[in-house]
Design a protein around this motif. Structure first.
Motif, PDB file in Angstrom:
ATOM      1  N   SER A 103      -3.505  11.502  22.504  1.00 13.51           N
ATOM      2  CA  SER A 103      -3.349  11.970  23.877  1.00 13.51           C
ATOM      3  C   SER A 103      -4.624  11.836  24.703  1.00 13.51           C
ATOM      4  CB  SER A 103      -2.896  13.433  23.882  1.00 13.51           C
ATOM      5  OG  SER A 103      -3.839  14.249  23.206  1.00 13.51           O
ATOM      6  N   ASP A 104      -5.781  11.763  24.065  1.00 12.78           N
ATOM      7  CA  ASP A 104      -7.031  11.618  24.812  1.00 12.78           C
ATOM      8  C   ASP A 104      -7.338  10.160  25.137  1.00 12.78           C
ATOM      9  OD1 ASP A 104      -7.608  14.300  25.011  1.00 12.78           O
ATOM     10  OD2 ASP A 104      -8.775  14.359  23.159  1.00 12.78           O
ATOM     11  N   SER A 105      -7.186   9.282  24.152  1.00 16.80           N
ATOM     12  CA  SER A 105      -7.544   7.876  24.344  1.00 16.80           C
ATOM     13  C   SER A 105      -6.361   7.003  24.750  1.00 16.80           C
ATOM     14  CB  SER A 105      -8.143   7.308  23.052  1.00 16.80           C
ATOM     15  OG  SER A 105      -7.154   7.249  22.033  1.00 16.80           O
ATOM     16  N   CYS A 106      -5.145   7.507  24.547  1.00 13.22           N
ATOM     17  CA  CYS A 106      -3.906   6.750  24.778  1.00 13.22           C
ATOM     18  C   CYS A 106      -3.750   5.574  23.819  1.00 13.22           C
ATOM     19  CB  CYS A 106      -3.811   6.241  26.216  1.00 13.22           C
ATOM     20  SG  CYS A 106      -3.619   7.558  27.432  1.00 13.22           S
ATOM     21  N   LYS A 107      -4.557   5.520  22.775  1.00 11.21           N
ATOM     22  CA  LYS A 107      -4.454   4.456  21.785  1.00 11.21           C
ATOM     23  C   LYS A 107      -3.418   4.821  20.721  1.00 11.21           C
ATOM     24  CE  LYS A 107      -9.202   2.794  22.329  1.00 11.21           C
ATOM     25  NZ  LYS A 107     -10.507   2.575  21.646  1.00 11.21           N
ATOM     26  N   PRO A 108      -2.748   3.817  20.152  1.00 15.90           N
ATOM     27  CA  PRO A 108      -1.762   4.085  19.105  1.00 15.90           C
ATOM     28  C   PRO A 108      -2.377   4.836  17.934  1.00 15.90           C
ATOM     29  CG  PRO A 108      -1.611   1.818  19.858  1.00 15.90           C
ATOM     30  CD  PRO A 108      -2.862   2.382  20.465  1.00 15.90           C
ATOM     31  N   LEU A 109      -1.611   5.731  17.348  1.00 16.68           N
ATOM     32  CA  LEU A 109      -2.067   6.507  16.202  1.00 16.68           C
ATOM     33  C   LEU A 109      -1.394   5.943  14.958  1.00 16.68           C
ATOM     34  CD1 LEU A 109      -3.930   8.936  15.685  1.00 16.68           C
ATOM     35  CD2 LEU A 109      -1.900  10.395  15.769  1.00 16.68           C
ATOM     36  N   ALA A 110      -2.177   5.219  14.163  1.00 14.84           N
ATOM     37  CA  ALA A 110      -1.643   4.582  12.960  1.00 14.84           C
ATOM     38  C   ALA A 110      -1.667   5.545  11.777  1.00 14.84           C
ATOM     39  CB  ALA A 110      -2.464   3.337  12.628  1.00 14.84           C
ATOM     40  N   HIS A 111      -0.761   5.332  10.833  1.00 15.95           N
ATOM     41  CA  HIS A 111      -0.691   6.075   9.568  1.00 15.95           C
ATOM     42  C   HIS A 111      -0.432   7.565   9.757  1.00 15.95           C
ATOM     43  CE1 HIS A 111      -2.097   2.332   7.946  1.00 15.95           C
ATOM     44  NE2 HIS A 111      -3.262   2.424   8.561  1.00 15.95           N
ATOM     45  N   ALA A 112       0.156   7.935  10.891  1.00 19.45           N
ATOM     46  CA  ALA A 112       0.605   9.317  11.071  1.00 19.45           C
ATOM     47  C   ALA A 112       2.002   9.435  10.470  1.00 19.45           C
ATOM     48  CB  ALA A 112       0.644   9.682  12.549  1.00 19.45           C
ATOM     49  N   ARG A 191      17.598  13.653   7.380  1.00 20.57           N
ATOM     50  CA  ARG A 191      16.192  14.075   7.298  1.00 20.57           C
ATOM     51  C   ARG A 191      15.382  12.900   6.773  1.00 20.57           C
ATOM     52  NH1 ARG A 191      15.512  19.639   7.283  1.00 20.57           N
ATOM     53  NH2 ARG A 191      17.443  20.860   7.089  1.00 20.57           N
ATOM     54  N   GLY A 192      14.187  12.710   7.310  1.00 23.55           N
ATOM     55  CA  GLY A 192      13.361  11.638   6.793  1.00 23.55           C
ATOM     56  C   GLY A 192      11.980  11.615   7.416  1.00 23.55           C
ATOM     57  N   THR A 193      11.090  10.877   6.757  1.00 27.01           N
ATOM     58  CA  THR A 193       9.691  10.760   7.187  1.00 27.01           C
ATOM     59  C   THR A 193       9.253   9.310   7.062  1.00 27.01           C
ATOM     60  OG1 THR A 193       9.244  12.979   6.331  1.00 27.01           O
ATOM     61  CG2 THR A 193       7.333  11.588   6.812  1.00 27.01           C
ATOM     62  N   GLN A 194       8.454   8.852   8.013  1.00 26.54           N
ATOM     63  CA  GLN A 194       7.855   7.522   7.935  1.00 26.54           C
ATOM     64  C   GLN A 194       6.438   7.564   8.471  1.00 26.54           C
ATOM     65  OE1 GLN A 194      10.125   3.765   8.740  1.00 26.54           O
ATOM     66  NE2 GLN A 194      11.454   5.184   9.863  1.00 26.54           N
ATOM     67  N   LEU A 195       5.629   6.606   8.022  1.00 30.05           N
ATOM     68  CA  LEU A 195       4.273   6.455   8.552  1.00 30.05           C
ATOM     69  C   LEU A 195       4.300   5.457   9.706  1.00 30.05           C
ATOM     70  CD1 LEU A 195       1.985   6.248   5.379  1.00 30.05           C
ATOM     71  CD2 LEU A 195       2.598   8.254   6.737  1.00 30.05           C
ATOM     72  N   THR A 196       3.559   5.766  10.767  1.00 27.96           N
ATOM     73  CA  THR A 196       3.464   4.832  11.888  1.00 27.96           C
ATOM     74  C   THR A 196       2.704   3.578  11.476  1.00 27.96           C
ATOM     75  OG1 THR A 196       1.456   5.955  12.643  1.00 27.96           O
ATOM     76  CG2 THR A 196       3.541   6.651  13.631  1.00 27.96           C
ATOM     77  N   ASP A 197       3.081   2.453  12.087  1.00 32.65           N
ATOM     78  CA  ASP A 197       2.357   1.209  11.813  1.00 32.65           C
ATOM     79  C   ASP A 197       1.080   1.154  12.650  1.00 32.65           C
ATOM     80  OD1 ASP A 197       3.063   0.455  14.415  1.00 32.65           O
ATOM     81  OD2 ASP A 197       4.665  -0.903  13.766  1.00 32.65           O
ATOM     82  N   LYS A 198       0.399   0.013  12.636  1.00 36.40           N
ATOM     83  CA  LYS A 198      -0.882  -0.074  13.341  1.00 36.40           C
ATOM     84  C   LYS A 198      -0.719   0.044  14.855  1.00 36.40           C
ATOM     85  CE  LYS A 198      -0.924  -5.153  13.473  1.00 36.40           C
ATOM     86  NZ  LYS A 198      -1.705  -6.367  13.075  1.00 36.40           N
ATOM     87  N   HIS A 199       0.507  -0.130  15.339  1.00 33.36           N
ATOM     88  CA  HIS A 199       0.780   0.004  16.770  1.00 33.36           C
ATOM     89  C   HIS A 199       1.332   1.391  17.111  1.00 33.36           C
ATOM     90  CE1 HIS A 199       0.032  -4.271  17.146  1.00 33.36           C
ATOM     91  NE2 HIS A 199       0.964  -4.528  16.254  1.00 33.36           N
ATOM     92  N   GLY A 200       1.404   2.269  16.134  1.00 34.77           N
ATOM     93  CA  GLY A 200       1.878   3.625  16.368  1.00 34.77           C
ATOM     94  C   GLY A 200       3.382   3.807  16.325  1.00 34.77           C
ATOM     95  N   TYR A 201       4.113   2.793  15.854  1.00 35.16           N
ATOM     96  CA  TYR A 201       5.576   2.845  15.891  1.00 35.16           C
ATOM     97  C   TYR A 201       6.213   3.266  14.574  1.00 35.16           C
ATOM     98  CZ  TYR A 201       5.716   0.405  20.401  1.00 35.16           C
ATOM     99  OH  TYR A 201       5.570   0.066  21.721  1.00 35.16           O
ATOM    100  N   VAL A 202       7.353   3.954  14.684  1.00 37.82           N
ATOM    101  CA  VAL A 202       8.284   4.151  13.579  1.00 37.82           C
ATOM    102  C   VAL A 202       9.687   3.979  14.145  1.00 37.82           C
ATOM    103  CG1 VAL A 202       6.850   5.710  12.209  1.00 37.82           C
ATOM    104  CG2 VAL A 202       8.398   6.658  13.926  1.00 37.82           C
ATOM    105  N   GLU A 203      10.622   3.622  13.284  1.00 39.09           N
ATOM    106  CA  GLU A 203      12.017   3.488  13.698  1.00 39.09           C
ATOM    107  C   GLU A 203      12.913   4.088  12.630  1.00 39.09           C
ATOM    108  OE1 GLU A 203      13.693  -0.176  15.678  1.00 39.09           O
ATOM    109  OE2 GLU A 203      14.827  -0.276  13.791  1.00 39.09           O
ATOM    110  N   PHE A 204      13.844   4.951  13.048  1.00 38.23           N
ATOM    111  CA  PHE A 204      14.783   5.579  12.135  1.00 38.23           C
ATOM    112  C   PHE A 204      16.199   5.108  12.439  1.00 38.23           C
ATOM    113  CE2 PHE A 204      11.273   8.628  12.122  1.00 38.23           C
ATOM    114  CZ  PHE A 204      11.173   8.961  10.773  1.00 38.23           C
ATOM    115  N   LYS A 205      16.999   4.986  11.368  1.00 35.27           N
ATOM    116  CA  LYS A 205      18.423   4.737  11.492  1.00 35.27           C
ATOM    117  C   LYS A 205      19.140   6.040  11.144  1.00 35.27           C
ATOM    118  CE  LYS A 205      18.152   0.286  12.352  1.00 35.27           C
ATOM    119  NZ  LYS A 205      18.581  -0.285  13.656  1.00 35.27           N
ATOM    120  N   THR A 206      19.931   6.555  12.083  1.00 41.59           N
ATOM    121  CA  THR A 206      20.598   7.826  11.870  1.00 41.59           C
ATOM    122  C   THR A 206      21.911   7.833  12.652  1.00 41.59           C
ATOM    123  OG1 THR A 206      20.324  10.240  11.978  1.00 41.59           O
ATOM    124  CG2 THR A 206      19.258   8.949  13.713  1.00 41.59           C
TER     125      THR A 206
END
Length: 319
Positions: A103-112, A191-206
Protein backbone atom coordinates in the motif's frame (compact mmCIF):
# COMPACT_ATOMS: atom_id res chain seq x y z
CA UNK A 1 -20.49 -15.29 9.44
CA UNK A 2 -20.81 -13.30 12.53
CA UNK A 3 -19.99 -10.05 11.26
CA UNK A 4 -21.70 -7.50 13.43
CA UNK A 5 -18.74 -5.27 14.08
CA UNK A 6 -18.86 -1.61 13.14
CA UNK A 7 -18.02 -0.91 9.46
CA UNK A 8 -14.30 -0.82 8.87
CA UNK A 9 -14.31 2.77 7.63
CA UNK A 10 -14.81 3.88 11.25
CA UNK A 11 -11.50 2.30 12.22
CA UNK A 12 -8.01 3.68 11.97
CA UNK A 13 -7.00 3.03 8.37
CA UNK A 14 -4.23 5.61 7.96
CA UNK A 15 -1.88 3.38 5.96
CA UNK A 16 -4.25 1.22 3.93
CA UNK A 17 -4.46 1.88 0.18
CA UNK A 18 -6.18 0.45 -2.87
CA UNK A 19 -5.12 0.33 -6.51
CA UNK A 20 -7.76 0.80 -9.16
CA UNK A 21 -6.43 0.23 -12.68
CA UNK A 22 -7.87 2.28 -15.49
CA UNK A 23 -10.31 0.13 -17.46
CA UNK A 24 -9.84 -2.41 -14.69
CA UNK A 25 -12.82 -4.67 -15.29
CA UNK A 26 -11.42 -8.08 -16.16
CA UNK A 27 -13.24 -9.55 -19.15
CA UNK A 28 -13.21 -13.26 -19.91
CA UNK A 29 -11.95 -14.23 -23.35
CA UNK A 30 -14.76 -14.29 -25.84
CA UNK A 31 -17.21 -12.14 -23.86
CA UNK A 32 -18.87 -9.71 -26.23
CA UNK A 33 -22.33 -8.26 -26.75
CA UNK A 34 -24.71 -8.91 -23.89
CA UNK A 35 -21.92 -9.10 -21.33
CA UNK A 36 -22.41 -7.62 -17.88
CA UNK A 37 -19.67 -5.73 -16.07
CA UNK A 38 -20.41 -4.64 -12.51
CA UNK A 39 -18.72 -2.81 -9.62
CA UNK A 40 -17.50 0.55 -10.90
CA UNK A 41 -21.02 1.89 -11.24
CA UNK A 42 -21.50 1.42 -7.51
CA UNK A 43 -18.33 3.27 -6.56
CA UNK A 44 -18.45 6.83 -5.26
CA UNK A 45 -15.78 8.75 -7.26
CA UNK A 46 -15.70 11.57 -4.73
CA UNK A 47 -15.05 9.16 -1.90
CA UNK A 48 -12.39 7.34 -3.89
CA UNK A 49 -10.61 10.59 -4.69
CA UNK A 50 -9.93 11.28 -1.04
CA UNK A 51 -6.58 9.92 0.02
CA UNK A 52 -5.35 9.47 -3.56
CA UNK A 53 -1.66 8.85 -4.03
CA UNK A 54 0.37 8.40 -7.20
CA UNK A 55 2.57 5.39 -7.75
CA UNK A 56 2.78 1.97 -9.36
CA UNK A 57 2.39 1.36 -13.06
CA UNK A 58 1.22 3.97 -15.52
CA UNK A 59 -2.56 4.15 -15.45
CA UNK A 60 -2.83 3.06 -11.82
CA UNK A 61 -3.55 5.12 -8.73
CA UNK A 62 -3.51 4.25 -5.05
CA UNK A 63 -6.60 4.92 -2.98
CA UNK A 64 -7.45 4.67 0.68
CA UNK A 65 -8.75 1.15 1.38
CA UNK A 66 -11.51 0.71 3.94
CA UNK A 67 -12.05 -3.04 3.82
CA UNK A 68 -10.41 -4.37 6.99
CA UNK A 69 -13.16 -6.49 8.54
CA UNK A 70 -13.84 -9.06 11.21
CA UNK A 71 -12.54 -12.58 10.63
CA UNK A 72 -15.89 -14.19 11.47
CA UNK A 73 -16.36 -17.50 13.30
CA UNK A 74 -15.59 -19.94 10.47
CA UNK A 75 -11.94 -19.35 9.58
CA UNK A 76 -9.66 -22.40 9.36
CA UNK A 77 -5.89 -21.97 9.12
CA UNK A 78 -4.27 -22.08 5.70
CA UNK A 79 -3.90 -25.85 5.32
CA UNK A 80 -5.21 -26.28 1.76
CA UNK A 81 -2.70 -24.92 -0.77
CA UNK A 82 -4.61 -25.10 -4.04
CA UNK A 83 -6.12 -23.15 -6.93
CA UNK A 84 -9.35 -25.10 -7.42
CA UNK A 85 -11.37 -25.11 -4.18
CA UNK A 86 -14.68 -26.29 -5.64
CA UNK A 87 -14.57 -29.99 -4.65
CA UNK A 88 -17.53 -30.71 -6.97
CA UNK A 89 -19.88 -28.32 -5.16
CA UNK A 90 -22.78 -27.25 -7.36
CA UNK A 91 -23.01 -23.64 -8.41
CA UNK A 92 -22.11 -21.02 -11.00
CA UNK A 93 -18.38 -21.33 -11.86
CA UNK A 94 -16.43 -18.36 -10.51
CA UNK A 95 -12.89 -17.38 -11.47
CA UNK A 96 -11.53 -15.07 -8.76
CA UNK A 97 -8.47 -13.05 -9.85
CA UNK A 98 -6.71 -11.14 -7.08
CA UNK A 99 -3.71 -8.83 -7.08
CA UNK A 100 -1.86 -7.88 -3.89
CA UNK A 101 0.27 -4.74 -3.71
CA UNK A 102 2.23 -2.90 -1.04
CA UNK A 103 0.00 0.00 0.00
CA UNK A 104 2.94 2.39 0.44
CA UNK A 105 4.93 1.68 -2.72
CA UNK A 106 2.08 0.32 -4.89
CA UNK A 107 4.49 -2.42 -6.01
CA UNK A 108 3.29 -6.03 -6.34
CA UNK A 109 3.71 -8.14 -3.22
CA UNK A 110 5.24 -11.47 -4.19
CA UNK A 111 5.10 -14.70 -2.14
CA UNK A 112 2.25 -13.48 0.06
CA UNK A 113 -0.22 -16.20 1.08
CA UNK A 114 -3.82 -15.36 0.17
CA UNK A 115 -6.63 -17.27 1.90
CA UNK A 116 -10.22 -17.27 0.72
CA UNK A 117 -13.25 -19.04 2.17
CA UNK A 118 -16.99 -18.76 1.63
CA UNK A 119 -20.29 -20.61 1.89
CA UNK A 120 -21.77 -22.83 -0.82
CA UNK A 121 -24.76 -22.03 -3.02
CA UNK A 122 -27.18 -22.67 -0.16
CA UNK A 123 -25.27 -20.84 2.60
CA UNK A 124 -23.36 -23.76 4.14
CA UNK A 125 -19.72 -23.47 5.30
CA UNK A 126 -17.41 -26.47 5.18
CA UNK A 127 -16.05 -27.41 8.57
CA UNK A 128 -19.23 -26.02 10.14
CA UNK A 129 -22.04 -27.73 8.27
CA UNK A 130 -24.21 -28.25 11.36
CA UNK A 131 -23.76 -24.67 12.58
CA UNK A 132 -24.35 -23.25 9.12
CA UNK A 133 -27.96 -24.44 9.13
CA UNK A 134 -28.85 -21.83 11.74
CA UNK A 135 -27.90 -23.60 14.94
CA UNK A 136 -26.06 -21.94 17.84
CA UNK A 137 -22.99 -20.10 16.57
CA UNK A 138 -24.04 -20.41 12.94
CA UNK A 139 -25.69 -17.93 10.61
CA UNK A 140 -28.67 -16.76 12.57
CA UNK A 141 -26.99 -17.87 15.78
CA UNK A 142 -24.86 -16.16 18.45
CA UNK A 143 -22.19 -13.97 16.95
CA UNK A 144 -23.98 -13.32 13.65
CA UNK A 145 -26.29 -10.58 14.85
CA UNK A 146 -29.43 -12.35 13.63
CA UNK A 147 -31.87 -14.54 15.55
CA UNK A 148 -31.39 -18.34 15.39
CA UNK A 149 -33.64 -20.22 13.00
CA UNK A 150 -37.06 -20.72 14.52
CA UNK A 151 -36.74 -17.99 17.12
CA UNK A 152 -39.35 -15.22 17.22
CA UNK A 153 -38.22 -11.93 15.73
CA UNK A 154 -40.83 -9.67 17.31
CA UNK A 155 -39.73 -7.30 20.06
CA UNK A 156 -40.68 -8.47 23.58
CA UNK A 157 -43.64 -6.84 25.25
CA UNK A 158 -43.95 -5.56 28.79
CA UNK A 159 -41.53 -3.61 30.96
CA UNK A 160 -38.50 -5.33 32.51
CA UNK A 161 -38.46 -5.18 36.28
CA UNK A 162 -34.81 -5.90 37.01
CA UNK A 163 -31.64 -4.31 35.71
CA UNK A 164 -29.16 -6.77 34.17
CA UNK A 165 -26.22 -7.77 36.32
CA UNK A 166 -22.75 -9.17 35.64
CA UNK A 167 -20.45 -8.80 32.65
CA UNK A 168 -21.89 -8.87 29.13
CA UNK A 169 -21.29 -12.14 27.28
CA UNK A 170 -18.37 -12.33 24.87
CA UNK A 171 -18.40 -13.75 21.38
CA UNK A 172 -21.96 -12.66 20.64
CA UNK A 173 -23.13 -9.76 18.52
CA UNK A 174 -20.51 -7.07 18.71
CA UNK A 175 -18.02 -9.46 20.28
CA UNK A 176 -14.37 -9.22 19.32
CA UNK A 177 -13.41 -10.87 16.06
CA UNK A 178 -16.83 -12.39 15.49
CA UNK A 179 -16.37 -15.10 18.14
CA UNK A 180 -14.30 -17.75 16.37
CA UNK A 181 -15.70 -21.29 16.53
CA UNK A 182 -13.77 -24.54 16.29
CA UNK A 183 -14.58 -26.74 13.26
CA UNK A 184 -17.24 -29.40 13.80
CA UNK A 185 -16.51 -31.58 10.75
CA UNK A 186 -13.66 -32.49 8.40
CA UNK A 187 -15.05 -30.94 5.21
CA UNK A 188 -12.88 -28.26 3.57
CA UNK A 189 -14.63 -27.37 0.32
CA UNK A 190 -14.63 -23.73 -0.84
CA UNK A 191 -11.48 -22.98 1.15
CA UNK A 192 -7.97 -22.53 -0.16
CA UNK A 193 -4.65 -20.70 -0.06
CA UNK A 194 -2.15 -19.68 -2.73
CA UNK A 195 1.08 -17.72 -2.88
CA UNK A 196 1.17 -14.62 -5.09
CA UNK A 197 3.48 -14.71 -8.08
CA UNK A 198 6.17 -12.12 -8.79
CA UNK A 199 3.48 -9.79 -10.14
CA UNK A 200 1.34 -10.12 -7.01
CA UNK A 201 -1.36 -12.27 -8.62
CA UNK A 202 -3.32 -15.32 -7.53
CA UNK A 203 -6.31 -16.94 -9.21
CA UNK A 204 -8.88 -19.25 -7.62
CA UNK A 205 -11.45 -21.53 -9.23
CA UNK A 206 -14.59 -21.72 -7.10
CA UNK A 207 -18.35 -21.12 -7.31
CA UNK A 208 -20.51 -18.02 -6.88
CA UNK A 209 -21.41 -17.96 -3.16
CA UNK A 210 -24.98 -18.19 -1.92
CA UNK A 211 -26.45 -16.34 1.05
CA UNK A 212 -27.62 -16.97 4.59
CA UNK A 213 -29.69 -15.03 7.08
CA UNK A 214 -28.22 -11.70 8.16
CA UNK A 215 -25.46 -11.27 5.54
CA UNK A 216 -25.22 -10.29 1.91
CA UNK A 217 -23.30 -12.49 -0.53
CA UNK A 218 -19.56 -12.30 0.26
CA UNK A 219 -16.18 -14.04 0.27
CA UNK A 220 -13.73 -13.84 3.17
CA UNK A 221 -10.01 -13.29 2.66
CA UNK A 222 -6.74 -13.02 4.56
CA UNK A 223 -3.26 -12.05 3.38
CA UNK A 224 -0.26 -13.48 5.25
CA UNK A 225 3.40 -12.48 4.90
CA UNK A 226 6.68 -13.65 6.40
CA UNK A 227 5.79 -17.34 6.60
CA UNK A 228 6.61 -20.37 4.48
CA UNK A 229 5.03 -23.40 2.88
CA UNK A 230 5.30 -26.67 4.78
CA UNK A 231 3.75 -30.12 4.46
CA UNK A 232 1.00 -28.86 6.78
CA UNK A 233 0.27 -25.73 4.75
CA UNK A 234 1.42 -22.13 5.20
CA UNK A 235 3.00 -21.52 8.59
CA UNK A 236 4.64 -18.64 10.44
CA UNK A 237 4.68 -14.96 9.59
CA UNK A 238 1.71 -12.75 10.36
CA UNK A 239 -1.62 -11.66 8.87
CA UNK A 240 -1.43 -8.18 7.35
CA UNK A 241 -4.97 -8.02 5.96
CA UNK A 242 -8.36 -9.52 6.82
CA UNK A 243 -11.23 -8.51 4.59
CA UNK A 244 -14.28 -9.50 2.59
CA UNK A 245 -15.24 -9.29 -1.07
CA UNK A 246 -18.76 -8.30 -2.10
CA UNK A 247 -21.01 -8.76 -5.13
CA UNK A 248 -23.18 -6.20 -6.93
CA UNK A 249 -26.87 -6.63 -6.17
CA UNK A 250 -27.72 -7.01 -9.85
CA UNK A 251 -25.39 -10.02 -10.15
CA UNK A 252 -26.83 -11.66 -7.03
CA UNK A 253 -30.35 -11.25 -8.46
CA UNK A 254 -29.16 -12.88 -11.69
CA UNK A 255 -27.67 -15.79 -9.73
CA UNK A 256 -30.92 -16.28 -7.81
CA UNK A 257 -32.63 -17.34 -11.05
CA UNK A 258 -30.27 -20.31 -11.45
CA UNK A 259 -30.32 -23.64 -9.59
CA UNK A 260 -29.38 -24.42 -6.88
CA UNK A 261 -29.54 -20.77 -5.76
CA UNK A 262 -33.16 -20.54 -6.93
CA UNK A 263 -34.14 -23.32 -4.50
CA UNK A 264 -33.04 -21.35 -1.42
CA UNK A 265 -35.83 -20.27 0.94
CA UNK A 266 -33.50 -18.25 3.16
CA UNK A 267 -34.28 -14.56 3.60
CA UNK A 268 -31.64 -12.60 1.70
CA UNK A 269 -29.85 -9.50 3.00
CA UNK A 270 -29.09 -6.97 0.25
CA UNK A 271 -25.78 -5.19 -0.28
CA UNK A 272 -27.16 -1.94 1.11
CA UNK A 273 -28.58 -3.70 4.17
CA UNK A 274 -25.37 -5.49 5.10
CA UNK A 275 -23.72 -4.46 8.37
CA UNK A 276 -20.14 -5.10 7.19
CA UNK A 277 -19.98 -3.69 3.66
CA UNK A 278 -19.27 0.06 4.03
CA UNK A 279 -20.99 1.12 0.78
CA UNK A 280 -17.77 2.57 -0.69
CA UNK A 281 -17.69 0.46 -3.85
CA UNK A 282 -14.43 -1.08 -5.02
CA UNK A 283 -12.48 0.49 -2.15
CA UNK A 284 -14.74 -1.39 0.29
CA UNK A 285 -14.20 -4.77 -1.38
CA UNK A 286 -16.79 -4.68 -4.19
CA UNK A 287 -15.63 -7.08 -6.88
CA UNK A 288 -15.50 -6.29 -10.58
CA UNK A 289 -17.63 -8.94 -12.29
CA UNK A 290 -17.91 -10.01 -15.92
CA UNK A 291 -20.41 -12.52 -17.33
CA UNK A 292 -22.99 -12.97 -20.08
CA UNK A 293 -26.33 -11.58 -18.92
CA UNK A 294 -28.47 -14.50 -20.06
CA UNK A 295 -25.80 -17.17 -19.69
CA UNK A 296 -24.50 -16.54 -16.19
CA UNK A 297 -24.62 -20.27 -15.47
CA UNK A 298 -21.62 -20.67 -17.79
CA UNK A 299 -19.41 -18.70 -15.40
CA UNK A 300 -18.39 -15.39 -13.89
CA UNK A 301 -14.98 -13.68 -13.74
CA UNK A 302 -14.32 -11.53 -10.64
CA UNK A 303 -11.29 -9.35 -9.91
CA UNK A 304 -9.96 -6.84 -7.42
CA UNK A 305 -6.62 -5.42 -6.25
CA UNK A 306 -5.83 -5.37 -2.53
CA UNK A 307 -3.48 -2.81 -1.05
CA UNK A 308 -1.89 -4.15 2.14
CA UNK A 309 0.80 -2.96 4.52
CA UNK A 310 3.10 -5.96 5.10
CA UNK A 311 4.45 -4.36 8.28
CA UNK A 312 1.00 -4.16 9.90
CA UNK A 313 -0.97 -6.91 11.63
CA UNK A 314 -4.70 -7.17 10.93
CA UNK A 315 -5.94 -10.62 11.88
CA UNK A 316 -9.63 -9.72 12.03
CA UNK A 317 -9.81 -9.79 15.83
CA UNK A 318 -8.40 -6.29 16.28
CA UNK A 319 -11.54 -4.40 15.23
Amino acid sequence: MTDTQEPAHKKDMTRRRMVIASGATVVAAGIGAGAVATASADEDPAKAARGKKSGGKKGEECYRLTSETTEGPYYIDADKIRKDITEDKEGIPLTLRLKVIDSDSCKPLAHAAVDIWHCDALGIYSGYEAASTGGPGGPGGPGDGTPPSGMPTDAPTGVPTDAPTGEPPSGGPGGGGGGHSEPTDDERYLRGTQLTDKHGYVEFKTIFPGWYQGRCVHIHTKVHVGGKLTDAGYEGGHTCHTGQFFFAESAVLDSAKIEPYSTSTTTRTTLTEDTIYDQSGVTGGLLKLSYRKHHMARGVVASITMGVDPDETHDGTDL
